[in-house]
Design an enzyme around this catalytic site. Structure first.
Site, PDB file in Angstrom:
ATOM      1  N   CYS A  24       0.804  -1.219   0.000  1.00 21.15           N
ATOM      2  CA  CYS A  24       0.000   0.000   0.000  1.00 21.15           C
ATOM      3  C   CYS A  24       0.839   1.273   0.000  1.00 21.15           C
ATOM      4  O   CYS A  24       0.295   2.376  -0.037  1.00 21.15           O
ATOM      5  CB  CYS A  24      -0.944  -0.012   1.192  1.00 21.15           C
TER       6      CYS A  24
ATOM      7  N   LYS B  57      -9.359   8.136   3.104  1.00 22.80           N
ATOM      8  CA  LYS B  57      -9.951   6.807   2.919  1.00 22.80           C
ATOM      9  C   LYS B  57     -11.400   6.731   3.387  1.00 22.80           C
ATOM     10  O   LYS B  57     -12.110   5.792   3.039  1.00 22.80           O
ATOM     11  CB  LYS B  57      -9.079   5.759   3.610  1.00 22.80           C
TER      12      LYS B  57
ATOM     13  N   HIS C 232      -2.020   7.922   6.530  1.00 21.47           N
ATOM     14  CA  HIS C 232      -2.389   6.669   5.867  1.00 21.47           C
ATOM     15  C   HIS C 232      -3.817   6.301   6.282  1.00 21.47           C
ATOM     16  O   HIS C 232      -4.617   5.931   5.441  1.00 21.47           O
ATOM     17  CB  HIS C 232      -1.403   5.571   6.253  1.00 21.47           C
TER      18      HIS C 232
ATOM     19  N   GLU D 130      -0.461   4.712  14.021  1.00 20.12           N
ATOM     20  CA  GLU D 130      -0.156   5.984  13.352  1.00 20.12           C
ATOM     21  C   GLU D 130      -0.431   7.165  14.283  1.00 20.12           C
ATOM     22  O   GLU D 130       0.359   8.112  14.348  1.00 20.12           O
ATOM     23  CB  GLU D 130      -0.970   6.108  12.063  1.00 20.12           C
TER      24      GLU D 130
END
Length: 407
Positions: free
Chosen positions: A159, A330, A299, A310
């Site tokens: 990814c 996302k 991310h 994260e």
């Protein structure tokens, strides 16, 4: 990194729309794109929601024979070159590099042809099977389409692949091996095999009754990501080359960092050690310090473990309270896998260039694991972003951080 690389063009094909403006409008509106997917439903996949790219109009000729991942890439690249005011008919082809990241190559084609093999035997296979699914062929087809005869490479760091492609392209420019680099990421992994495999791992959200709220980066009730697809492309040049063409950069790639966790095949390091080390390298390359970071495009997968790690890394790097603004795309676009690093790099460039940070769609409430970061929520935030980072993490322990500054 003493000579910043200019970003002079971007192109996007995402579930938010065909083109940069359509995608930017979707993420700034926080408009989720997840829905029930007929292909996954028909195949009986255990998770049947996904974020699909809208139908591409006007795609004709030999391009229709390509895997969707390659078609997305070609469309995004055309837009990026138009933004950069570059015409393949006029450039020196040997000085143009193509670098493309992918996690799965032409897996849509591979699955379809395998089904034909099982159902009807070898004679049913398309003679274009291998050119459509080999992982290097997206870069190869793009170079062919553009007539670019400089370095042509494909990167694969799961990814983080799209971000790794951007770093690789910058290295080629700095080494003097090209004058222009068309760099990006692409993937089309909304397939029965990929969805079933991710579901088996427990990585996908199970909120099928409410697809739009399924992807919830950093939210207390997140339960996995939504599989997406798409492509992002950046045109990179040395700043002097862009200046000679009298093209004003959208932003500068001021630094970058890449590390490996060497910890676990799929889980990130529990303290985010690799991400923090990649950040330190990116900032050192840019000649900047953590207190100068104004924004992070995270991310932010919407999985319990990734988001917690994260957030921990961000808190430890910047403290809590008045640290950089943080967002994840996302919640709108789903997880576009090997394309995500390039798509999110392009969105970070737009935040720098336009002074706007999109919200994190799907977020309603923090929990202890993800609290303490300045997550942009509910609505896009006007912000003058002098230095912004884009995080990308991948299975295998890959960590990449790109640092962008205003031009």
């Amino acid at each position: 990194m003493t000579d910043p690389v200019a970003v002079t063009g971007i192109g996007l094909v995402t579930p938010g729309g065909i083109g940069t403006e359509a995608t930017w409008a979707a993420v700034c509106a926080g408009r989720a794109t997840a829905g029930t997917d007929p292909v996954l439903a028909e195949a009986g996949a255990p998770v049947r929601i996904a974020c699909r790219v809208p139908p591409q109009e006007g795609v004709r000729g030999r391009v229709w024979r390509f895997d969707p991942a390659t078609r997305f890439l070609l469309t995004a690249a055309r837009e990026a070159l138009a933004t950069a005011r570059l015409d393949p008919e006029q450039w020196e082809p040997g000085r143009v590099a193509v670098v493309v990241g992918t996690a799965a190559g032409g897996v849509t084609t591979l699955e379809a042809q395998h089904r034909k093999l099982l159902a009807s035997g070898p004679g049913a296979l398309s003679p274009l099977t291998l050119p459509a699914f080999l992982p290097n062929m997206a870069a190869g087809q793009l170079a062919l389409e553009l007539g670019a005869t400089g370095p042509s490479l494909q990167t694969s760091t799961a990814c983080a692949s799209g971000a790794t492609a951007v770093i690789t392209a910058a290295l080629l420019l700095r080494a003097g091996l090209c004058d222009v680099a068309v760099a990006g990421g692409t993937d089309a992994m909304v397939t029965p095999l990929c969805a079933s495999a991710f579901a088996k791992m427990g990585a996908l959200s199970r909120r099928e009754g409410d697809p739009g709220s399924a992807s919830r980066p950093f939210d207390r009730d997140r339960d996995g990501f939504v599989l997406g697809e798409g492509s992002g492309v950046l045109v990179l040049e040395r700043t002097a080359h862009a200046a000679a063409r009298t093209v004003r950069p959208l932003a500068l790639l001021a630094g970058y960092g890449a590390t490996g966790d060497a910890h676990h095949p799929t889980a990130p390091h529990p303290r985010g050690a690799g991400l923090r080390a990649a950040t330190a390298r990116a900032l050192a390359g840019a000649g900047r310090t953590p207190d100068e970071v104004g924004h992070i495009n995270a991310h932010g997968t919407s999985t319990a473990l990734n988001d917690a790690v994260e957030a921990t890394a961000i808190r430890e790097l910047y403290g809590t309270g008045t640290g950089p603004s943080v967002t994840s795309a996302k919640g709108v676009l789903g997880h576009t896998m090997g394309a995500a690093g390039a798509i999110e790099a392009a969105l970070t460039v737009l935040s720098v260039a336009r002074g706007t940070v999109p919200p994190t769609a799907g977020f309603t409430a923090p929990d202890a694991a993800t609290a303490g970061i300045d997550l942009v929520r509910a609505a896009a935030r006007p912000q003058r972003v002098g230095l912004a980072l884009s995080h990308s993490l991948g299975f295998g322990g890959h960590n990449t951080v790109l640092a962008f500054t205003a031009a």
